[in-house]
Write a protein that holds these residues in place. Structure first.
Motif, PDB file in Angstrom:
ATOM      1  N   CYS A   1       0.983  -0.755  -0.114  1.00 38.67           N
ATOM      2  CA  CYS A   1      -0.091  -0.238   0.173  1.00 38.67           C
ATOM      3  C   CYS A   1       1.095   1.751  -0.111  1.00 38.67           C
ATOM      4  CB  CYS A   1      -0.979   0.040   1.628  1.00 38.67           C
ATOM      5  SG  CYS A   1      -1.862   1.260   1.299  1.00 38.67           S
ATOM      6  N   ASP A   2       0.614   2.119  -0.659  1.00 38.38           N
ATOM      7  CA  ASP A   2       1.271   3.064  -1.148  1.00 38.38           C
ATOM      8  C   ASP A   2       1.032   4.852   0.105  1.00 38.38           C
ATOM      9  OD1 ASP A   2       2.687   2.447  -3.473  1.00 38.38           O
ATOM     10  OD2 ASP A   2       1.034   3.521  -4.868  1.00 38.38           O
ATOM     11  N   GLU A   3      -0.145   4.368   0.814  1.00 39.88           N
ATOM     12  CA  GLU A   3      -0.570   5.145   1.342  1.00 39.88           C
ATOM     13  C   GLU A   3       0.250   4.844   3.095  1.00 39.88           C
ATOM     14  OE1 GLU A   3      -1.494   8.078   0.718  1.00 39.88           O
ATOM     15  OE2 GLU A   3      -1.480   7.424  -0.855  1.00 39.88           O
ATOM     16  N   ARG A   4       1.335   5.017   3.598  1.00 39.49           N
ATOM     17  CA  ARG A   4       1.796   4.840   5.027  1.00 39.49           C
ATOM     18  C   ARG A   4       1.003   6.139   6.234  1.00 39.49           C
ATOM     19  NH1 ARG A   4       7.666   5.256   4.452  1.00 39.49           N
ATOM     20  NH2 ARG A   4       7.851   4.872   6.746  1.00 39.49           N
ATOM     21  N   GLU A   5       0.725   4.934   6.851  1.00 40.74           N
ATOM     22  CA  GLU A   5      -0.123   5.725   8.061  1.00 40.74           C
ATOM     23  C   GLU A   5       0.678   7.184   8.663  1.00 40.74           C
ATOM     24  OE1 GLU A   5      -3.581   5.782   8.931  1.00 40.74           O
ATOM     25  OE2 GLU A   5      -3.605   4.665   7.765  1.00 40.74           O
ATOM     26  N   ILE A   6      -0.136   7.893   8.774  1.00 38.16           N
ATOM     27  CA  ILE A   6       1.040   9.363   9.595  1.00 38.16           C
ATOM     28  C   ILE A   6       0.209   9.808  10.555  1.00 38.16           C
ATOM     29  CG2 ILE A   6       2.987  11.474   9.255  1.00 38.16           C
ATOM     30  CD1 ILE A   6       3.106  10.471   5.969  1.00 38.16           C
ATOM     31  N   GLU A   7       0.623  10.397  11.888  1.00 35.84           N
ATOM     32  CA  GLU A   7      -0.161  10.955  13.096  1.00 35.84           C
ATOM     33  C   GLU A   7       0.514  11.905  12.616  1.00 35.84           C
ATOM     34  OE1 GLU A   7       0.436   8.335  15.902  1.00 35.84           O
ATOM     35  OE2 GLU A   7      -0.057   6.478  15.845  1.00 35.84           O
ATOM     36  N   THR A   8      -0.145  12.596  13.074  1.00 41.70           N
ATOM     37  CA  THR A   8      -0.198  14.209  13.378  1.00 41.70           C
ATOM     38  C   THR A   8       0.034  14.755  14.490  1.00 41.70           C
ATOM     39  OG1 THR A   8      -1.764  14.880  11.603  1.00 41.70           O
ATOM     40  CG2 THR A   8      -1.007  17.157  12.827  1.00 41.70           C
ATOM     41  N   PRO A   9       1.349  15.254  14.786  1.00 48.44           N
ATOM     42  CA  PRO A   9       1.308  15.629  16.240  1.00 48.44           C
ATOM     43  C   PRO A   9       1.279  16.300  16.731  1.00 48.44           C
ATOM     44  CG  PRO A   9       3.618  14.907  15.278  1.00 48.44           C
ATOM     45  CD  PRO A   9       2.693  15.290  13.727  1.00 48.44           C
ATOM     46  N   SER A  10       0.660  16.508  17.797  1.00 48.22           N
ATOM     47  CA  SER A  10      -0.461  17.874  18.737  1.00 48.22           C
ATOM     48  C   SER A  10       0.041  19.554  18.259  1.00 48.22           C
ATOM     49  CB  SER A  10      -0.796  17.288  20.183  1.00 48.22           C
ATOM     50  OG  SER A  10       1.020  17.074  20.727  1.00 48.22           O
ATOM     51  N   ILE A  11       1.842  18.977  18.548  1.00 50.12           N
ATOM     52  CA  ILE A  11       1.877  19.966  18.521  1.00 50.12           C
ATOM     53  C   ILE A  11       1.982  20.653  16.863  1.00 50.12           C
ATOM     54  CG2 ILE A  11       4.405  19.294  17.725  1.00 50.12           C
ATOM     55  CD1 ILE A  11       6.202  21.051  19.350  1.00 50.12           C
ATOM     56  N   GLU A  12       1.377  19.748  15.700  1.00 49.04           N
ATOM     57  CA  GLU A  12       1.424  20.803  14.620  1.00 49.04           C
ATOM     58  C   GLU A  12      -0.029  21.221  14.701  1.00 49.04           C
ATOM     59  OE1 GLU A  12       0.307  21.227  10.229  1.00 49.04           O
ATOM     60  OE2 GLU A  12      -1.037  20.011  12.294  1.00 49.04           O
ATOM     61  N   ARG A  13      -0.323  21.368  15.472  1.00 47.46           N
ATOM     62  CA  ARG A  13      -1.771  22.203  15.302  1.00 47.46           C
ATOM     63  C   ARG A  13      -1.509  23.667  17.089  1.00 47.46           C
ATOM     64  NH1 ARG A  13      -4.507  17.385  16.180  1.00 47.46           N
ATOM     65  NH2 ARG A  13      -3.977  16.798  18.455  1.00 47.46           N
ATOM     66  N   VAL A  14      -0.085  23.855  17.503  1.00 51.58           N
ATOM     67  CA  VAL A  14       0.175  24.682  17.889  1.00 51.58           C
ATOM     68  C   VAL A  14       0.627  26.271  17.080  1.00 51.58           C
ATOM     69  CG1 VAL A  14       2.114  25.534  20.056  1.00 51.58           C
ATOM     70  CG2 VAL A  14       0.968  23.606  20.136  1.00 51.58           C
ATOM     71  N   ASP A  15      -0.822  26.996  17.194  1.00 50.50           N
ATOM     72  CA  ASP A  15      -0.546  28.050  16.503  1.00 50.50           C
ATOM     73  C   ASP A  15      -0.054  29.571  16.677  1.00 50.50           C
ATOM     74  OD1 ASP A  15      -1.918  27.006  14.456  1.00 50.50           O
ATOM     75  OD2 ASP A  15      -3.652  27.229  14.554  1.00 50.50           O
ATOM     76  N   GLU A  16       0.024  29.460  18.117  1.00 51.28           N
ATOM     77  CA  GLU A  16       0.855  29.979  18.312  1.00 51.28           C
ATOM     78  C   GLU A  16       2.714  30.500  18.738  1.00 51.28           C
ATOM     79  OE1 GLU A  16      -1.489  28.747  19.812  1.00 51.28           O
ATOM     80  OE2 GLU A  16      -3.046  30.481  19.425  1.00 51.28           O
ATOM     81  N   TYR A  17       3.394  31.505  18.595  1.00 52.35           N
ATOM     82  CA  TYR A  17       4.677  31.218  18.631  1.00 52.35           C
ATOM     83  C   TYR A  17       4.957  31.112  19.943  1.00 52.35           C
ATOM     84  CZ  TYR A  17       9.588  32.368  17.130  1.00 52.35           C
ATOM     85  OH  TYR A  17      11.224  32.214  17.573  1.00 52.35           O
ATOM     86  N   PRO A  18       6.236  30.262  20.051  1.00 48.73           N
ATOM     87  CA  PRO A  18       6.325  29.955  21.800  1.00 48.73           C
ATOM     88  C   PRO A  18       6.633  31.338  22.199  1.00 48.73           C
ATOM     89  CG  PRO A  18       7.178  28.057  20.297  1.00 48.73           C
ATOM     90  CD  PRO A  18       6.603  29.710  19.433  1.00 48.73           C
ATOM     91  N   ASP A  19       6.451  31.525  23.636  1.00 47.01           N
ATOM     92  CA  ASP A  19       7.128  32.863  24.182  1.00 47.01           C
ATOM     93  C   ASP A  19       8.315  31.890  24.638  1.00 47.01           C
ATOM     94  OD1 ASP A  19       4.691  33.779  24.671  1.00 47.01           O
ATOM     95  OD2 ASP A  19       3.876  32.596  26.199  1.00 47.01           O
ATOM     96  N   ASP A  20       8.466  31.538  25.307  1.00 54.48           N
ATOM     97  CA  ASP A  20       9.705  30.268  26.024  1.00 54.48           C
ATOM     98  C   ASP A  20      10.474  29.974  24.258  1.00 54.48           C
ATOM     99  OD1 ASP A  20      11.821  29.737  27.421  1.00 54.48           O
ATOM    100  OD2 ASP A  20      10.989  27.938  28.392  1.00 54.48           O
ATOM    101  N   PRO A  21      11.875  30.598  24.510  1.00 54.16           N
ATOM    102  CA  PRO A  21      13.185  30.313  23.514  1.00 54.16           C
ATOM    103  C   PRO A  21      13.010  29.130  23.292  1.00 54.16           C
ATOM    104  CG  PRO A  21      13.600  32.053  24.722  1.00 54.16           C
ATOM    105  CD  PRO A  21      12.504  32.174  25.225  1.00 54.16           C
ATOM    106  N   ALA A  22      13.497  28.318  24.652  1.00 57.13           N
ATOM    107  CA  ALA A  22      13.553  27.227  24.117  1.00 57.13           C
ATOM    108  C   ALA A  22      12.524  26.235  23.915  1.00 57.13           C
ATOM    109  CB  ALA A  22      13.616  26.425  26.310  1.00 57.13           C
ATOM    110  N   ASP A  23      11.527  26.582  23.759  1.00 54.81           N
ATOM    111  CA  ASP A  23      10.767  25.390  23.080  1.00 54.81           C
ATOM    112  C   ASP A  23      10.487  26.231  21.614  1.00 54.81           C
ATOM    113  OD1 ASP A  23       9.382  24.504  25.193  1.00 54.81           O
ATOM    114  OD2 ASP A  23       8.620  26.241  25.647  1.00 54.81           O
ATOM    115  N   VAL A  24      11.197  27.386  21.400  1.00 53.15           N
ATOM    116  CA  VAL A  24      11.242  27.592  19.471  1.00 53.15           C
ATOM    117  C   VAL A  24      11.635  26.332  18.708  1.00 53.15           C
ATOM    118  CG1 VAL A  24      11.720  29.162  18.364  1.00 53.15           C
ATOM    119  CG2 VAL A  24      11.285  30.007  19.574  1.00 53.15           C
TER     120      VAL A  24
END
Length: 493
Positions: free
Chosen positions: A218-241
């Protein structure tokens, strides 16, 4: 090929024409439907393109070769090639797919191939009960028959063959399959089988059905969308950038703006598993990565010392097998099938510097990678092309060019006998597979001596572009690993 049960076979054998069945128009369709429902169908794989009059024959051959070699894993030189008699070229592969799921996967793979490469294949060919013209059948529009051709033939030779050849209709479809699978494809087993035990043996007692059936994943391999992908706001903590960036910033595409431009180059450290962005890039596969450096095909889009997603085509994702922390170089372009290498930390750092420094660039980086022993491909850097590596490969220890001597009067091998036949009677007396054997014999001495031998044999009829494709196909064929040392020069113009 519909695999009937004994009861179904006996039932259809009772009727003279098959139309005597009450409540249905034709017993054949009823039997076909039953076989399809139970996955008792072997579909011979064919490829067709109707673009023959819009594109050159060699363009179609390149499409076919890439689809069979790279997408289906079937060596192109095992396939049989035909002119349809009108506006198509057909390829008969010595392979079946078994059942409806596999047929649909074949159709999907052909559709994806066309989308990613711009090839024009007739994907409607992979529907149920699709009719397909048999060899020697005359086309009603042109009155020319479907005839077998060779990959290097140009238009005039193809039409001449169709207009002059004397053909006989095959006695049965089994005869066609026998020719494609056994006589040309060589899909055989040394032990003969009985048709009463193995029905496929009616095609040929030595047909190896296990090898003849192609299993498509099957060409379609399952790809889970990580929860972080839904974070739209730029992080306040530089360590999270960094982590936020490799899922949410602008991705690097190795394939964008590829038409008419050099290949893209990127060197990354893999930072996680594949993911997809919802409603972005059509859900394309992304790899979270740290970029040592990257330059897009048009040279304008770059990345350096940043975290960002790397976009992968379906072809590249199928062969992606790299873990978190691995350093990877990807050389991409229009085809969507990139050269991908796992490199050391030191090589990744050096390659990134060579790629992004003011005095460096793509050519410098590719030259560095080549010097480390990686095969960056025939269309590598412009600097690498000017170094004449082919001449070095084909030289003796004393730096004198190697020579391919004429075949001996008493040839010691089959390949040498074919070489002598070509030298004595003309290379036109060899069929395509025989020319492959001679080329394999010569390529051990390098590209240039082989090229010169073919040029001498063809004389005024020598066609550089056709010969280049022919030799390139052998060198790049995975079945011929012994030619990995042979450098392919740029395509002649």
């Amino acid at each position: 090929m519909y695999l009937l049960t004994p009861e179904e076979y006996e039932r259809q054998d009772e009727f003279e024409s098959g139309y005597e069945v009450s409540g249905t128009s034709f017993i054949g369709k009823e039997l076909q439907d039953g076989c399809e429902d139970d996955d008792r169908v072997l579909y011979p794989i064919h490829i067709e393109s109707d673009a023959y009059h819009e594109e050159s024959a060699q363009t179609l051959i390149e499409w076919f070769r890439e689809f069979t070699d790279d997408w289906l894993g079937v060596p192109f030189h095992e396939c049989s090639l035909y002119f349809s008699g009108n506006r198509s070229i057909h390829v008969h592969l010595p392979r079946f797919v078994n059942g409806e799921e596999q047929r649909e996967r074949l159709k999907g793979r052909a559709e994806t191939f066309c989308e990613e490469t711009g090839a024009e294949l007739d994907v409607g060919l992979y529907h149920r009960k699709r009719l397909f013209r048999l060899p020697s059948v005359t086309h009603e529009s042109s009155t020319l028959p479907k005839v077998q051709i060779e990959p290097e033939w140009e238009h005039d030779r193809i039409i001449s063959e169709a207009a002059s050849v004397s053909t006989e209709l095959p006695a049965s479809y089994a005869e066609v399959l026998r020719d494609v699978f056994v006589h040309r494809g060589g899909v055989t087993t040394p032990t003969a089988q009985s048709p009463t035990v193995e029905p496929h043996a009616e095609i040929h007692p030595n047909l190896d059905l296990d090898a003849a059936v192609l299993e498509l994943e099957c060409d379609e391999r399952e790809i889970e969308t990580p929860s972080i992908e839904r974070v739209d706001e730029y992080p306040d903590d530089p360590a999270d950038v960094p982590e936020w960036s490799m899922y949410n910033t602008q991705e690097f595409s190795p394939y964008a703006h590829a038409s008419g431009n050099p290949r893209s180059v990127a060197v990354i450290r893999v930072k996680g598993g594949a993911f997809a962005r919802e409603e972005k890039r059509g859900g394309a596969t992304m790899i979270p990565a740290y970029f040592y450096g990257a330059v897009g095909c048009n040279g304008e889009f770059t990345k350096q010392d940043v975290h960002a997603p790397l976009q992968l085509s379906k072809k590249d994702y199928r062969k992606w097998d790299y873990e978190h922390g691995e350093k990877v170089v990807l050389i991409g372009g229009k085809s969507g099938s990139s050269r991908i290498f796992s490199v050391s930390s030191w090589e990744a750092t050096e390659f990134g510097h060579a790629l992004t420094s003011d005095e460096g660039g793509r050519d410098t980086a590719l030259d560095y990678l080549s010097e480390q022993g990686y095969n960056v491909g025939a269309s590598g850097s412009t600097v690498a092309r000017s170094k004449g590596t082919t001449a070095l490969r084909s030289a003796t220890p004393n730096e004198e060019p190697r020579t391919i001597w004429p075949a001996r009067e008493n040839p010691q091998t089959t390949a040498e006998a074919l070489q002598r036949k070509a030298e004595q009677d003309g290379i036109g007396t060899l069929i395509h597979n025989e020319r492959i054997r001679v080329a394999c014999r010569h390529l051990q001495y390098g590209w240039q001596p082989t090229w010169e031998w073919f040029e001498e044999q063809y004389g005024s009829a020598f066609k550089p572009e056709v010969t280049w494709r022919f030799l390139k196909g052998i060198v790049e064929d995975p079945d011929f690993a012994e030619y990995d040392h042979v450098d392919i020069p740029p395509k002649p113009t």
